[in-house]
Design a protein around this motif. Structure first.
Motif, PDB file in Angstrom:
ATOM      1  N   SER A  48      -6.908  59.123  56.472  1.00 28.83           N
ATOM      2  CA  SER A  48      -8.283  59.474  56.146  1.00 28.83           C
ATOM      3  C   SER A  48      -8.619  59.106  54.697  1.00 28.83           C
ATOM      4  N   ALA A  49      -7.691  59.369  53.789  1.00 26.73           N
ATOM      5  CA  ALA A  49      -7.907  59.025  52.383  1.00 26.73           C
ATOM      6  C   ALA A  49      -8.044  57.519  52.203  1.00 26.73           C
ATOM      7  N   ILE A  50      -7.235  56.757  52.915  1.00 22.18           N
ATOM      8  CA  ILE A  50      -7.324  55.296  52.847  1.00 22.18           C
ATOM      9  C   ILE A  50      -8.669  54.821  53.404  1.00 22.18           C
ATOM     10  N   ASP A  51      -9.069  55.380  54.540  1.00 17.22           N
ATOM     11  CA  ASP A  51     -10.355  55.007  55.129  1.00 17.22           C
ATOM     12  C   ASP A  51     -11.504  55.325  54.176  1.00 17.22           C
ATOM     13  N   GLU A  52     -11.438  56.482  53.541  1.00 17.07           N
ATOM     14  CA  GLU A  52     -12.487  56.874  52.588  1.00 17.07           C
ATOM     15  C   GLU A  52     -12.527  55.906  51.403  1.00 17.07           C
ATOM     16  N   GLY A  60     -19.565  49.694  47.208  1.00 19.67           N
ATOM     17  CA  GLY A  60     -19.684  49.288  45.808  1.00 19.67           C
ATOM     18  C   GLY A  60     -19.331  50.394  44.828  1.00 19.67           C
ATOM     19  N   LYS A  61     -18.679  51.426  45.306  1.00 19.01           N
ATOM     20  CA  LYS A  61     -18.296  52.548  44.434  1.00 19.01           C
ATOM     21  C   LYS A  61     -16.876  52.328  43.923  1.00 19.01           C
ATOM     22  N   SER A  62     -16.709  51.264  43.160  1.00 14.88           N
ATOM     23  CA  SER A  62     -15.391  50.959  42.607  1.00 14.88           C
ATOM     24  C   SER A  62     -15.567  50.404  41.202  1.00 14.88           C
ATOM     25  N   ASP A  64     -13.983  47.534  38.439  1.00 10.25           N
ATOM     26  CA  ASP A  64     -13.075  46.397  38.308  1.00 10.25           C
ATOM     27  C   ASP A  64     -12.163  46.601  37.095  1.00 10.25           C
ATOM     28  N   VAL A  65     -11.166  45.770  36.978  1.00 15.37           N
ATOM     29  CA  VAL A  65     -10.145  45.929  35.955  1.00 15.37           C
ATOM     30  C   VAL A  65     -10.745  45.875  34.553  1.00 15.37           C
ATOM     31  N   GLU A  66     -11.666  44.947  34.327  1.00 20.62           N
ATOM     32  CA  GLU A  66     -12.262  44.805  32.998  1.00 20.62           C
ATOM     33  C   GLU A  66     -12.987  46.084  32.585  1.00 20.62           C
ATOM     34  N   ASP A  67     -13.783  46.646  33.501  1.00 19.15           N
ATOM     35  CA  ASP A  67     -14.504  47.883  33.183  1.00 19.15           C
ATOM     36  C   ASP A  67     -13.545  49.045  32.959  1.00 19.15           C
ATOM     37  N   LEU A  68     -12.503  49.085  33.740  1.00 22.59           N
ATOM     38  CA  LEU A  68     -11.514  50.147  33.585  1.00 22.59           C
ATOM     39  C   LEU A  68     -10.818  50.047  32.236  1.00 22.59           C
ATOM     40  N   GLU A  69     -10.486  48.826  31.817  1.00 22.88           N
ATOM     41  CA  GLU A  69      -9.851  48.644  30.509  1.00 22.88           C
ATOM     42  C   GLU A  69     -10.785  49.079  29.383  1.00 22.88           C
ATOM     43  N   LYS A  70     -12.076  48.739  29.491  1.00 22.67           N
ATOM     44  CA  LYS A  70     -13.046  49.160  28.474  1.00 22.67           C
ATOM     45  C   LYS A  70     -13.167  50.676  28.454  1.00 22.67           C
ATOM     46  N   GLU A  71     -13.226  51.277  29.622  1.00 22.24           N
ATOM     47  CA  GLU A  71     -13.344  52.728  29.735  1.00 22.24           C
ATOM     48  C   GLU A  71     -12.109  53.427  29.153  1.00 22.24           C
ATOM     49  N   SER A  72     -10.937  52.845  29.412  1.00 20.84           N
ATOM     50  CA  SER A  72      -9.701  53.486  28.951  1.00 20.84           C
ATOM     51  C   SER A  72      -9.541  53.438  27.437  1.00 20.84           C
ATOM     52  N   GLU A  73     -10.254  52.553  26.768  1.00 25.98           N
ATOM     53  CA  GLU A  73     -10.194  52.494  25.312  1.00 25.98           C
ATOM     54  C   GLU A  73     -10.762  53.770  24.682  1.00 25.98           C
ATOM     55  N   ASN A  74     -11.602  54.481  25.408  1.00 23.78           N
ATOM     56  CA  ASN A  74     -12.240  55.698  24.894  1.00 23.78           C
ATOM     57  C   ASN A  74     -11.480  56.973  25.260  1.00 23.78           C
ATOM     58  N   TRP A  75     -10.334  56.855  25.902  1.00 24.11           N
ATOM     59  CA  TRP A  75      -9.566  58.033  26.306  1.00 24.11           C
ATOM     60  C   TRP A  75      -8.797  58.597  25.156  1.00 24.11           C
TER      61      TRP A  75
END
Length: 75
Positions: A48-52, A60-62, A64-75
């Motif tokens: 069920s988790a995989i299907d979700e 489109g609720k994902s 991408d790697v570039e956005d995640l890297e930018k976001e992680s700079e603020n952690w």
């Protein structure tokens, strides 16, 4: 073979010598039977988790790697 009382005494003695908080926390987690921050799931829950997750990607609720890297700079 050791009796339960002997094993308990040995455990107490070993635990009393541990000064490292990380090691004590690990021993506590093991003895408590904790699975950590994640709880076990059944096969149905897993599927069920995989299907979700797949549906979220299709919607489109994902991120991408570039956005995640930018976001992680603020952690």
């Amino acid at each position: 073979m050791n009796s339960v009382a002997e094993l308990q005494l040995q455990l107490h003695q070993v635990i009393d010598t541990i000064k490292d908080e990380e090691k004590l926390s690990a021993v506590y987690t093991i003895l408590k039977g904790s699975t950590g921050p994640f709880s076990p799931m059944s096969l149905d829950e897993y599927v069920s988790a995989i299907d979700e997750s797949r549906q979220q990607i299709k919607d489109g609720k994902s991120t991408d790697v570039e956005d995640l890297e930018k976001e992680s700079e603020n952690w």
